[in-house]
Write a protein that holds these residues in place. Structure first.
Motif, mmCIF file in Angstrom:
data_model
loop_
_atom_site.group_PDB
_atom_site.id
_atom_site.type_symbol
_atom_site.label_atom_id
_atom_site.label_comp_id
_atom_site.label_asym_id
_atom_site.label_seq_id
_atom_site.Cartn_x
_atom_site.Cartn_y
_atom_site.Cartn_z
ATOM 1 N N GLY A 211 0.483 -1.107 0.069
ATOM 2 C CA GLY A 211 -0.097 -0.412 -0.133
ATOM 3 C C GLY A 211 0.888 1.117 -0.354
ATOM 4 O O GLY A 211 -0.078 2.445 -0.594
ATOM 5 N N GLN A 212 2.253 1.009 0.115
ATOM 6 C CA GLN A 212 3.304 1.847 -0.224
ATOM 7 C C GLN A 212 3.464 2.028 -1.336
ATOM 8 O O GLN A 212 4.337 1.335 -1.717
ATOM 9 N N ARG A 213 3.157 3.320 -2.440
ATOM 10 C CA ARG A 213 3.655 3.775 -3.818
ATOM 11 C C ARG A 213 4.771 3.455 -4.183
ATOM 12 O O ARG A 213 5.685 2.830 -4.882
ATOM 13 N N VAL A 214 5.722 4.397 -3.449
ATOM 14 C CA VAL A 214 7.116 4.215 -4.285
ATOM 15 C C VAL A 214 8.174 2.851 -3.694
ATOM 16 O O VAL A 214 8.418 3.076 -4.281
ATOM 17 N N ILE A 215 7.073 2.608 -2.464
ATOM 18 C CA ILE A 215 7.809 0.230 -2.721
ATOM 19 C C ILE A 215 6.723 -0.383 -3.577
ATOM 20 O O ILE A 215 7.666 -1.025 -4.628
ATOM 21 N N ASP A 216 6.035 -0.256 -2.989
ATOM 22 C CA ASP A 216 5.126 -0.954 -4.817
ATOM 23 C C ASP A 216 5.013 -1.376 -6.161
ATOM 24 O O ASP A 216 5.470 -2.138 -6.727
ATOM 25 N N SER A 217 5.680 0.450 -6.106
ATOM 26 C CA SER A 217 4.757 0.386 -7.565
ATOM 27 C C SER A 217 7.039 0.819 -8.408
ATOM 28 O O SER A 217 6.681 0.430 -8.994
ATOM 29 N N PHE A 218 7.557 1.186 -7.463
ATOM 30 C CA PHE A 218 8.358 1.702 -7.541
ATOM 31 C C PHE A 218 10.070 0.846 -7.675
ATOM 32 O O PHE A 218 10.975 0.219 -8.708
ATOM 33 N N PHE A 219 10.421 0.226 -6.601
ATOM 34 C CA PHE A 219 10.959 -0.390 -5.903
ATOM 35 C C PHE A 219 9.963 -2.088 -5.140
ATOM 36 O O PHE A 219 9.986 -2.481 -3.832
ATOM 37 N N PRO A 220 9.197 -2.851 -5.896
ATOM 38 C CA PRO A 220 8.426 -3.494 -5.468
ATOM 39 C C PRO A 220 9.140 -4.981 -5.118
ATOM 40 O O PRO A 220 10.271 -6.075 -5.455
ATOM 41 N N ASN A 428 14.944 7.142 -0.851
ATOM 42 C CA ASN A 428 16.083 7.660 -1.490
ATOM 43 C C ASN A 428 15.847 7.185 -3.244
ATOM 44 O O ASN A 428 16.188 6.072 -3.020
ATOM 45 N N TRP A 429 14.892 8.073 -4.492
ATOM 46 C CA TRP A 429 14.177 7.014 -5.437
ATOM 47 C C TRP A 429 15.987 6.885 -6.269
ATOM 48 O O TRP A 429 15.879 6.256 -7.373
ATOM 49 N N LEU A 430 17.123 7.865 -5.916
ATOM 50 C CA LEU A 430 17.611 7.458 -6.841
ATOM 51 C C LEU A 430 19.073 6.685 -6.355
ATOM 52 O O LEU A 430 20.627 5.786 -6.684
ATOM 53 N N LEU A 431 19.383 5.698 -4.865
ATOM 54 C CA LEU A 431 20.171 4.815 -4.046
ATOM 55 C C LEU A 431 19.694 3.457 -3.942
ATOM 56 O O LEU A 431 19.847 2.379 -4.163
ATOM 57 N N SER A 432 17.824 4.164 -4.176
ATOM 58 C CA SER A 432 17.181 2.276 -4.076
ATOM 59 C C SER A 432 17.386 1.703 -5.010
ATOM 60 O O SER A 432 17.326 2.285 -6.281
ATOM 61 N N TYR A 433 16.488 0.400 -4.877
ATOM 62 C CA TYR A 433 17.158 -1.269 -5.869
ATOM 63 C C TYR A 433 15.894 -2.364 -5.665
ATOM 64 O O TYR A 433 15.949 -2.749 -4.615
ATOM 65 N N SER A 434 15.360 -2.688 -6.835
ATOM 66 C CA SER A 434 14.665 -3.842 -6.514
ATOM 67 C C SER A 434 15.301 -4.903 -7.354
ATOM 68 O O SER A 434 14.954 -4.926 -8.464
ATOM 69 N N LEU A 435 15.336 -6.323 -7.631
ATOM 70 C CA LEU A 435 16.225 -7.117 -8.023
ATOM 71 C C LEU A 435 14.184 -7.526 -8.207
ATOM 72 O O LEU A 435 14.359 -8.775 -9.521
ATOM 73 N N TYR A 436 13.378 -7.806 -8.035
ATOM 74 C CA TYR A 436 11.562 -8.602 -8.162
ATOM 75 C C TYR A 436 11.313 -8.358 -9.321
ATOM 76 O O TYR A 436 10.386 -8.632 -9.898
ATOM 77 N N LEU A 437 12.018 -6.744 -10.236
ATOM 78 C CA LEU A 437 10.574 -6.523 -11.413
ATOM 79 C C LEU A 437 10.502 -7.204 -11.915
ATOM 80 O O LEU A 437 9.091 -7.235 -12.597
ATOM 81 N N ASP A 438 11.125 -8.040 -12.843
ATOM 82 C CA ASP A 438 11.221 -9.403 -13.997
ATOM 83 C C ASP A 438 10.015 -10.435 -13.383
ATOM 84 O O ASP A 438 9.369 -10.904 -13.814
ATOM 85 N N ALA A 439 10.443 -10.455 -11.964
ATOM 86 C CA ALA A 439 9.485 -11.636 -11.316
ATOM 87 C C ALA A 439 7.662 -11.231 -10.570
ATOM 88 O O ALA A 439 7.278 -11.925 -10.904
ATOM 89 N N VAL A 440 8.040 -10.098 -10.446
ATOM 90 C CA VAL A 440 6.563 -9.791 -10.412
ATOM 91 C C VAL A 440 5.907 -9.117 -11.683
ATOM 92 O O VAL A 440 4.825 -8.238 -11.515
ATOM 93 N N ARG A 441 6.273 -8.362 -12.923
ATOM 94 C CA ARG A 441 5.982 -7.585 -14.017
ATOM 95 C C ARG A 441 4.649 -8.191 -14.271
ATOM 96 O O ARG A 441 3.673 -7.843 -14.850
ATOM 97 N N GLU A 442 4.688 -9.505 -14.645
ATOM 98 C CA GLU A 442 3.636 -10.230 -15.141
ATOM 99 C C GLU A 442 2.038 -10.415 -14.312
ATOM 100 O O GLU A 442 1.263 -9.699 -14.114
ATOM 101 N N TRP A 443 2.410 -9.639 -12.364
ATOM 102 C CA TRP A 443 1.400 -9.783 -11.990
ATOM 103 C C TRP A 443 1.089 -8.355 -11.917
ATOM 104 O O TRP A 443 -0.388 -7.606 -12.319
#
Length: 585
Positions: A211-220, A428-443
């Motif tokens: 439910g936190q936009r910066v987490i769910d949408s940018f760095f899931p 910080n959107w310039l320092l953060s990252y997520s390596l799960y983008l490909d895993a959750v893209r289909e969902w």
């Protein structure tokens, strides 16, 4: 089975006469019978870390072995309870002993008198293997599965009929291949340092919606994943952890307050029973287990608290539930390891931490995952671990942060400057990252929109371009920028103010569902595209900023999710009308 104390160094003591003792065996130290654990053996001398204050005990006092490892009690009745680091029930202790824990206090973690309505699912004569469902017990809104524990295999001789039973009454009897009859109850004991066995580990495919936009949408983060939330003092680590515990779509929450301030855990105890789960409308505490080891409690118990929490999480995972574990903070856990290591006179590593810091962190985080547990081949469960890290002075190069980053796949870097600007969550959107983008893209493409990945990437590109332009603005001012770059700064400001900032105490904005998150991103990108077209036709960024639709975008978060599709259509019409069809705004 009894030795004698020969040396005391804070929470670490040495006892002789302990020949036959085992590593990590639980003992009772001194006349006060303080709970401790063997962490070193040399001939008949045992080194013991004591989980309580050792003030007042003296050499010569007895040390009694128990023959058991540090274990937790697992069974119906865990949810809604508050425990300390070694699973002593704090609510029960308060009722019986007052507001302070008496040294040597030992009460069962689960109520032995309460009866639970048992519904059998297995049948006499059926095969009993680890993970086989014997039956179920209602626990709040959950069906608490009573499983055959690991290490027991054979055939069911007897299954108790439906009815109310206490957790230590026999509800099944299994005859093993060797002819031994084993009576099973709802209660299990499991050593906290040993991961519960699984059938298979599965790749993560579904995001953990917070439910936190910066987490769910940018760095899931994916269910079954591991994330780190590092940040300096005052950056909002604990508030982020609280938000994730409140609103993440896991079935069960295990919150481990490891070495944090007591008032922060008190906030959890006050808030959770009063807050409603957005999916069920029931109190959040009804799906939560709280492990509280505050900064004024014995330091050795911090080291045990994270293991206690992850073992309880594995227990519910084995039932097929999605569990989220919040560890706040792993830095305090590492500091406890450093203190104990120093008292053991071990060779220190970087910054004084023990040489095994990296392996201990890895052991903990690797117990996360999406798995197929023992028992039914169709059942899946997951543990998602979110660990807060408190680097001194916000230095992300210190050992705990760096060793954590080698293990986790999500990095939500908190920024003190953003926090001081009242930007929450201060990720910080310039320092953060997520390596799960490909895993959750289909969902996300199924539940958000088919172009979710492109829209997200475009918004991130705008924020990165803003960072580059700010360096120029600081040198020569904004007036020298071309109109297209001024528009980029305008849109980036809308992204930050309308999308990235979320008001935790606003009843609407505190939780943003996935569909609303996607529609918000779409509106901002449609506005940006229309603005670029207008600038290309000769309009100025100031003219675009003066449009009424610009003000509408500033209040996206305050629109209830149920009303947002209609509001989305209204804003789209305003974009079309105010930017015109081929004309300037």
């Amino acid at each position: 089975m009894t030795g004698r104390i020969v040396r005391i160094t804070g929470p670490v003591i040495e006892a002789d006469g302990m020949r036959g003792g085992r590593m990590y065996e639980v003992v009772r130290a001194g006349n006060a019978a303080l709970i401790g654990e063997i962490i070193g053996l040399s001939e008949d001398v045992a080194t013991i870390q004591v989980y309580e204050d050792t003030t007042g005990i003296a050499p010569g006092e007895p040390v009694e072995r128990t023959g058991a490892s540090l274990s937790v009690e697992l069974g119906p009745g865990l949810l809604g309870r508050v425990y300390d680091g070694i699973q002593r029930p704090l609510q029960v202790i308060r009722d019986e002993m007052g507001d302070f824990i008496i040294r040597g206090a030992s009460l069962p973690a689960l109520d032995r008198t309460r009866r639970h309505e048992f519904t059998p699912q297995a049948q006499a004569g059926g095969t009993a293997t680890p993970g086989t469902r014997i039956g179920t017990v209602p626990e709040g809104r959950f069906a608490h599965a009573v499983l055959v524990p690991p290490g027991v295999e054979g055939r069911f001789l007897r299954i108790a009929p439906p009815g109310a039973y206490t957790i230590d009454e026999g509800i099944a009897c299994v005859r093993t291949a060797g002819g031994e009859e084993v009576t099973l109850s709802m209660l299990q004991h499991w050593p906290v340092r040993v991961a519960r066995p699984i059938r298979e580990k599965l790749p993560p495919t579904e995001p953990l919606i917070t439910g936190q936009r910066v987490i769910d949408s940018f760095f899931p983060m994916a269910k079954g994943g591991a994330a780190a939330v590092p940040g300096p003092f005052g950056a909002g680590k604990t508030v982020v952890q609280h938000q994730l515990a409140k609103w993440s779509d896991a079935d069960i929450i295990v919150y481990v307050g490891c070495g944090e301030r007591g008032n922060e855990l008190a906030d959890v105890l006050r808030q959770f029973p009063a807050l409603e789960d957005p999916r069920t409308g029931e109190p959040l505490m009804g799906r939560t287990v709280l492990i509280g080891n505050t900064s004024n409690m014995p330091v050795a118990a911090r080291e045990a608290s994270v293991y206690t929490g992850i073992t309880i999480a594995e227990y519910y995972r084995d039932m097929g539930y999605d569990v989220a574990l919040m560890a706040d903070s792993t830095s305090r856990w590492a500091e406890a390891m450093r203190e104990i290591s120093g008292r053991l006179e071990e060779m220190p590593g970087e910054h004084g931490y023990p040489a095994y810091l990296a392996s201990r962190l890895a052991e903990f985080y690797e117990r996360a995952g999406r798995v197929r547990p023992l028992g039914s081949a169709e059942t899946t469960g997951s543990i998602s671990v979110i660990g807060a890290v408190s680097p001194p002075g916000g230095d992300f190069s210190e050992p705990v942060t760096q060793n954590t980053l080698r293990i986790v796949k999500v990095f939500w870097a908190l920024d003190a400057d953003l926090a001081h600007e009242r930007h929450f969550p201060a990720v910080n959107w310039l320092l953060s990252y997520s390596l799960y983008l490909d895993a959750v893209r289909e969902w996300w493409e199924e539940h958000g929109g088919p172009d979710w990945e492109r829209v997200r990437a475009d918004l991130m590109a705008i924020l990165q371009k803003e960072s580059e332009l700010e360096e120029i603005v600081h040198l020569v001012g904004p007036d020298v920028l071309p109109e297209e770059d001024k528009l980029t700064l305008l849109v980036a400001g809308i992204v930050r103010e309308s999308f990235l900032i979320q008001y935790a105490f606003d009843p609407v904005d505190t939780y943003c569902p996935p569909q609303k998150q996607y529609l918000m991103m779409r509106l901002i990108m449609d506005y940006a595209a229309a603005g670029r077209a207008a600038v290309g036709r000769g309009a100025s960024a100031a003219e675009v900023a003066a449009l009424a639709v610009t003000g509408m975008l500033s209040r996206l978060g305050s629109v209830p999710a149920a009303d947002f599709p209609a509001f989305f259509g209204e804003v789209e019409r305003h974009i079309e009308e105010e930017f015109g069809r081929g004309g300037r705004p």
